[in-house]
Design a protein around this motif. Structure first.
Motif, PDB file in Angstrom:
ATOM      1  N   ALA A   1       0.821  -1.199   0.000  1.00  0.00           N
ATOM      2  CA  ALA A   1       0.000   0.000   0.000  1.00  0.00           C
ATOM      3  C   ALA A   1       0.859   1.256   0.000  1.00  0.00           C
ATOM      4  O   ALA A   1       0.492   2.258  -0.584  1.00  0.00           O
ATOM      5  CB  ALA A   1      -0.956  -0.017   1.191  1.00  0.00           C
ATOM      6  N   ALA A   2       2.001   1.220   0.680  1.00  0.00           N
ATOM      7  CA  ALA A   2       2.866   2.400   0.763  1.00  0.00           C
ATOM      8  C   ALA A   2       3.415   2.794  -0.605  1.00  0.00           C
ATOM      9  O   ALA A   2       3.374   3.972  -0.966  1.00  0.00           O
ATOM     10  CB  ALA A   2       3.979   2.156   1.762  1.00  0.00           C
ATOM     11  N   PRO A   3       3.968   1.854  -1.405  1.00  0.00           N
ATOM     12  CA  PRO A   3       4.445   2.251  -2.731  1.00  0.00           C
ATOM     13  C   PRO A   3       3.308   2.801  -3.599  1.00  0.00           C
ATOM     14  O   PRO A   3       3.515   3.715  -4.398  1.00  0.00           O
ATOM     15  CB  PRO A   3       5.021   0.970  -3.315  1.00  0.00           C
ATOM     16  CG  PRO A   3       5.326   0.098  -2.174  1.00  0.00           C
ATOM     17  CD  PRO A   3       4.352   0.481  -1.107  1.00  0.00           C
ATOM     18  N   ARG A   4       2.123   2.255  -3.455  1.00  0.00           N
ATOM     19  CA  ARG A   4       0.984   2.734  -4.251  1.00  0.00           C
ATOM     20  C   ARG A   4       0.639   4.175  -3.858  1.00  0.00           C
ATOM     21  O   ARG A   4       0.377   5.019  -4.710  1.00  0.00           O
ATOM     22  CB  ARG A   4      -0.200   1.804  -4.052  1.00  0.00           C
ATOM     23  CG  ARG A   4      -1.331   2.035  -5.019  1.00  0.00           C
ATOM     24  CD  ARG A   4      -2.132   0.732  -5.064  1.00  0.00           C
ATOM     25  NE  ARG A   4      -3.232   0.715  -5.938  1.00  0.00           N
ATOM     26  CZ  ARG A   4      -3.217   0.660  -7.252  1.00  0.00           C
ATOM     27  NH1 ARG A   4      -2.070   0.671  -7.870  1.00  0.00           N
ATOM     28  NH2 ARG A   4      -4.307   0.579  -7.948  1.00  0.00           N
TER      29      ARG A   4
ATOM     30  N   LEU B   1       2.711   6.297  -2.539  1.00  0.00           N
ATOM     31  CA  LEU B   1       3.833   7.099  -3.014  1.00  0.00           C
ATOM     32  C   LEU B   1       3.694   7.395  -4.502  1.00  0.00           C
ATOM     33  O   LEU B   1       3.912   8.527  -4.944  1.00  0.00           O
ATOM     34  CB  LEU B   1       5.150   6.363  -2.722  1.00  0.00           C
ATOM     35  CG  LEU B   1       6.425   7.133  -3.082  1.00  0.00           C
ATOM     36  CD1 LEU B   1       6.489   8.447  -2.337  1.00  0.00           C
ATOM     37  CD2 LEU B   1       7.636   6.278  -2.801  1.00  0.00           C
ATOM     38  N   GLN B   2       3.319   6.384  -5.275  1.00  0.00           N
ATOM     39  CA  GLN B   2       3.102   6.587  -6.723  1.00  0.00           C
ATOM     40  C   GLN B   2       1.974   7.587  -6.948  1.00  0.00           C
ATOM     41  O   GLN B   2       2.067   8.472  -7.797  1.00  0.00           O
ATOM     42  CB  GLN B   2       2.772   5.268  -7.402  1.00  0.00           C
ATOM     43  CG  GLN B   2       3.955   4.361  -7.617  1.00  0.00           C
ATOM     44  CD  GLN B   2       3.567   3.049  -8.290  1.00  0.00           C
ATOM     45  OE1 GLN B   2       2.391   2.686  -8.338  1.00  0.00           O
ATOM     46  NE2 GLN B   2       4.571   2.341  -8.796  1.00  0.00           N
ATOM     47  N   MET B   3       0.884   7.476  -6.175  1.00  0.00           N
ATOM     48  CA  MET B   3      -0.248   8.416  -6.321  1.00  0.00           C
ATOM     49  C   MET B   3       0.193   9.837  -5.955  1.00  0.00           C
ATOM     50  O   MET B   3      -0.174  10.796  -6.625  1.00  0.00           O
ATOM     51  CB  MET B   3      -1.421   7.983  -5.432  1.00  0.00           C
ATOM     52  CG  MET B   3      -2.158   6.772  -5.954  1.00  0.00           C
ATOM     53  SD  MET B   3      -2.893   7.052  -7.577  1.00  0.00           S
ATOM     54  CE  MET B   3      -4.141   8.217  -7.169  1.00  0.00           C
ATOM     55  N   ALA B   4       0.990   9.950  -4.894  1.00  0.00           N
ATOM     56  CA  ALA B   4       1.474  11.269  -4.485  1.00  0.00           C
ATOM     57  C   ALA B   4       2.355  11.875  -5.572  1.00  0.00           C
ATOM     58  O   ALA B   4       2.260  13.067  -5.886  1.00  0.00           O
ATOM     59  CB  ALA B   4       2.223  11.162  -3.159  1.00  0.00           C
ATOM     60  N   LEU B   5       3.229  11.041  -6.157  1.00  0.00           N
ATOM     61  CA  LEU B   5       4.098  11.528  -7.244  1.00  0.00           C
ATOM     62  C   LEU B   5       3.269  11.940  -8.467  1.00  0.00           C
ATOM     63  O   LEU B   5       3.535  12.979  -9.088  1.00  0.00           O
ATOM     64  CB  LEU B   5       5.121  10.463  -7.627  1.00  0.00           C
ATOM     65  CG  LEU B   5       6.261  10.233  -6.638  1.00  0.00           C
ATOM     66  CD1 LEU B   5       7.100   9.029  -7.062  1.00  0.00           C
ATOM     67  CD2 LEU B   5       7.127  11.466  -6.547  1.00  0.00           C
ATOM     68  N   LEU B   6       2.273  11.163  -8.808  1.00  0.00           N
ATOM     69  CA  LEU B   6       1.405  11.508  -9.945  1.00  0.00           C
ATOM     70  C   LEU B   6       0.636  12.797  -9.690  1.00  0.00           C
ATOM     71  O   LEU B   6       0.494  13.644 -10.583  1.00  0.00           O
ATOM     72  CB  LEU B   6       0.441  10.349 -10.253  1.00  0.00           C
ATOM     73  CG  LEU B   6       1.063   9.118 -10.902  1.00  0.00           C
ATOM     74  CD1 LEU B   6       0.034   7.999 -11.004  1.00  0.00           C
ATOM     75  CD2 LEU B   6       1.622   9.462 -12.267  1.00  0.00           C
ATOM     76  N   GLU B   7       0.140  12.949  -8.451  1.00  0.00           N
ATOM     77  CA  GLU B   7      -0.570  14.187  -8.115  1.00  0.00           C
ATOM     78  C   GLU B   7       0.363  15.388  -8.179  1.00  0.00           C
ATOM     79  O   GLU B   7      -0.017  16.468  -8.633  1.00  0.00           O
ATOM     80  CB  GLU B   7      -1.204  14.070  -6.732  1.00  0.00           C
ATOM     81  CG  GLU B   7      -2.412  13.161  -6.698  1.00  0.00           C
ATOM     82  CD  GLU B   7      -2.942  12.935  -5.292  1.00  0.00           C
ATOM     83  OE1 GLU B   7      -2.329  13.442  -4.321  1.00  0.00           O
ATOM     84  OE2 GLU B   7      -3.971  12.260  -5.172  1.00  0.00           O
TER      85      GLU B   7
END
Length: 105
Positions: free
Chosen positions: A2-5, A7-13
């Motif tokens: 869940a953490a990498p997901r 992190l990926q969402m935060a980077l995309l945002e």
């Protein structure tokens, strides 16, 4: 997992926010350029604007017929052109006119 997901969402945002910021900057620059062009075009239009009576100067002469026509049709333009009211102009003309004579040499 869940953490990498997250992190990926935060980077995309973050990337989306940067893209929106750049889009807004480009849009603001385009709007600014369009406004400058519109103002320049408006100035260009007025450059060639001429009153009707000024266009008739070559036809009627600047002083004789044109002054009478200007006084009858456009009193405000007469005042702007002569910097005095028509009555004052004709009073001065009557006072000074007899003193002015053409001399043949």
């Amino acid at each position: 997992m869940a953490a990498p997901r997250r992190l990926q969402m935060a980077l995309l945002e973050h990337e989306l926010a940067q893209a929106r910021f750049q889009y807004n900057l480009v849009l603001a620059a385009i709007l600014e350029a369009a406004e400058r062009e519109r103002q320049r075009a408006r100035r260009r239009e007025r450059r060639w604007w001429v009153r009707e009576w000024i266009l008739r100067r070559p036809l009627f002469g600047q002083y004789d017929t044109l002054m009478k026509e200007l006084e009858a049709e456009h009193a405000a333009d007469f005042k702007a052109f002569r910097h005095m009211e028509p009555q004052m102009y004709y009073e001065l003309l009557n006072r000074v006119g007899p003193r002015i004579t053409k001399s043949t040499t």
